[in-house]
Design a protein around this motif. Sequence first.
Motif, short mmCIF file in Angstrom:
data_model
loop_
_atom_site.label_atom_id
_atom_site.label_comp_id
_atom_site.label_asym_id
_atom_site.label_seq_id
_atom_site.Cartn_x
_atom_site.Cartn_y
_atom_site.Cartn_z
N LEU A 265 0.86 -0.94 -0.01
CA LEU A 265 -0.20 0.13 -0.33
C LEU A 265 0.86 1.49 0.12
O LEU A 265 1.26 1.27 1.32
CB LEU A 265 -1.19 0.19 0.65
N CYS A 266 1.01 1.63 -1.33
CA CYS A 266 2.23 2.47 -1.25
C CYS A 266 1.66 3.98 -1.62
O CYS A 266 0.32 4.58 -2.29
CB CYS A 266 3.08 1.92 -2.16
N PHE A 267 2.28 4.76 -1.70
CA PHE A 267 1.87 6.36 -1.83
C PHE A 267 2.40 6.10 -3.85
O PHE A 267 2.52 5.48 -4.35
CB PHE A 267 3.29 7.48 -1.91
N LEU A 279 -1.20 -1.02 -3.91
CA LEU A 279 -2.17 -0.59 -4.49
C LEU A 279 -1.95 0.93 -3.79
O LEU A 279 -0.92 1.27 -2.33
CB LEU A 279 -3.63 -0.34 -3.40
N SER A 280 -2.07 2.08 -4.67
CA SER A 280 -1.75 3.52 -4.54
C SER A 280 -2.99 4.37 -3.35
O SER A 280 -3.61 4.11 -3.50
CB SER A 280 -1.26 4.85 -5.98
N TYR A 281 -2.67 4.85 -2.15
CA TYR A 281 -3.47 5.66 -1.98
C TYR A 281 -3.20 6.76 -1.72
O TYR A 281 -3.72 7.47 -1.16
CB TYR A 281 -3.97 5.45 -0.61
N GLY A 282 -2.67 7.55 -2.62
CA GLY A 282 -2.53 8.88 -2.84
C GLY A 282 -0.85 9.06 -2.95
O GLY A 282 -0.64 8.35 -2.63
N ALA A 292 -9.50 9.12 1.20
CA ALA A 292 -10.75 8.70 0.83
C ALA A 292 -10.55 7.10 0.34
O ALA A 292 -11.47 7.22 0.04
CB ALA A 292 -11.54 9.86 -0.33
N LEU A 293 -8.93 7.03 -0.37
CA LEU A 293 -9.10 5.25 0.29
C LEU A 293 -8.56 4.31 0.01
O LEU A 293 -8.61 3.72 0.23
CB LEU A 293 -7.23 5.84 -1.64
N LEU A 294 -7.94 5.12 1.77
CA LEU A 294 -7.92 4.14 2.42
C LEU A 294 -8.99 3.11 3.00
O LEU A 294 -7.81 1.23 2.39
CB LEU A 294 -7.32 4.75 3.82
N PHE A 295 -9.68 3.06 3.25
CA PHE A 295 -10.75 1.45 3.16
C PHE A 295 -11.35 1.19 2.79
O PHE A 295 -11.17 -0.08 1.89
CB PHE A 295 -11.84 2.67 4.11
#
Length: 338
Positions: A265-267, A279-282, A292-295
């Motif tokens: 889970l990266c930038f 998956l990028s979370y921003g 907004a993308l974490l959950f």
Amino acid sequence: MNTKLLHTLDTDLDLAAEILKNGGLVAMPTETVYGLAANALNTQAVVNIFKAKGRAQDNPLIVHIAKFEDLPRYVRDIPPAAQKLADAFWPGPLTMIFQKQPVIPAQVTCGMETVAVRMPAHPVALQLIQKSGCPLAAPSANLSGGVSPTSATACMQDLNGKIDAVVDGGSCRVGLESTIVLMTSTPPRLLRPGFITKEQIENVIGPINVDPAVLKPLAKGVKPTSPGMKYKHYAPKAKVVLIDGESQKYIDYVNQHTGDNVFALCFSEEQNALLKPSLSYGAEHDGKTQAALLFQSLREFDRLGAKLVLAHMPSAEGIGLAVLNRLLRAAAFEVIHL
Ligand code: TXA
Ligand code: MG
């Protein structure tokens, strides 16, 4: 039970409001996460929320209202600071805790003398409160211990067959639960960070305290200010580990990690350099997108069959404090410092 999937047409909202009036359970969109709503003044309906979620009996609910003028019906001793915060942030992702009025059933507060109240900034939630004529008790609409839902699909995954209806209002703008402030202590105390930051609150009412449980596991034997803090939270099926360190070190750590079904889970800036599925979370400094993308990302890891998620630790600045607070719980406070 057959769970109806409703939309935001007037006729659907009328039906959802009727269900609520009659003591039923409806998952509704708010700007933070979806809430599992019931009439807060109907004891049996409130008990049914705990059953549907498998929620611990000592973890109280937030009551949602649509007008500030309704607040004195449910709480007493409203300090001037609360009026100021409501003027600044309601409707919005801020929950305030006050002394409760007797009309709030003990089932809502799990026997506590205080009650948490919020005015959500989502047209569907506000309409359901108005149309039903009820204050709505609503925890996040997930199974207890799991990841809060930010879409109707996520609510269905957890609660299909257990509740009367889900209203599909699209995905939630904020993506993390509301900021919670205890207004009965002096100065007020931040119990759960959220989209409304500590700095924003302090700009309106001056210095506040931060509960130690925001960024640390509770010490053994210590009674939490907010019962929800003692439970493992936001956990997908995969084990999550937080990795603290600069980008290149994080990338090297992930790329060298062995084992099956390891995900990152990266930038967004890091994604191309990663040799593992990710998956990028921003972007690194974009806390709003991370929130907004974490959950949604944590739920996606379950769908992908992840066994281990190596999450790059976000900065604790501004809304980042809320993102970090949720990730620390998802990781059961396991952090590797590079
Ligand atoms: O954004 C949100 O706040 C969402 C949406 C649906 O409004 N709701 C939500 O509810 O996150 P829930 O139940 O998942 O989290 C409520 C938290 C729990 O940790 C609970 O322990 C705490 O609020 N809480 C509720 N009443 C309290 C009280 N009287 N004193 C201390 N903590 C309280
Ligand atoms: Mg919750």
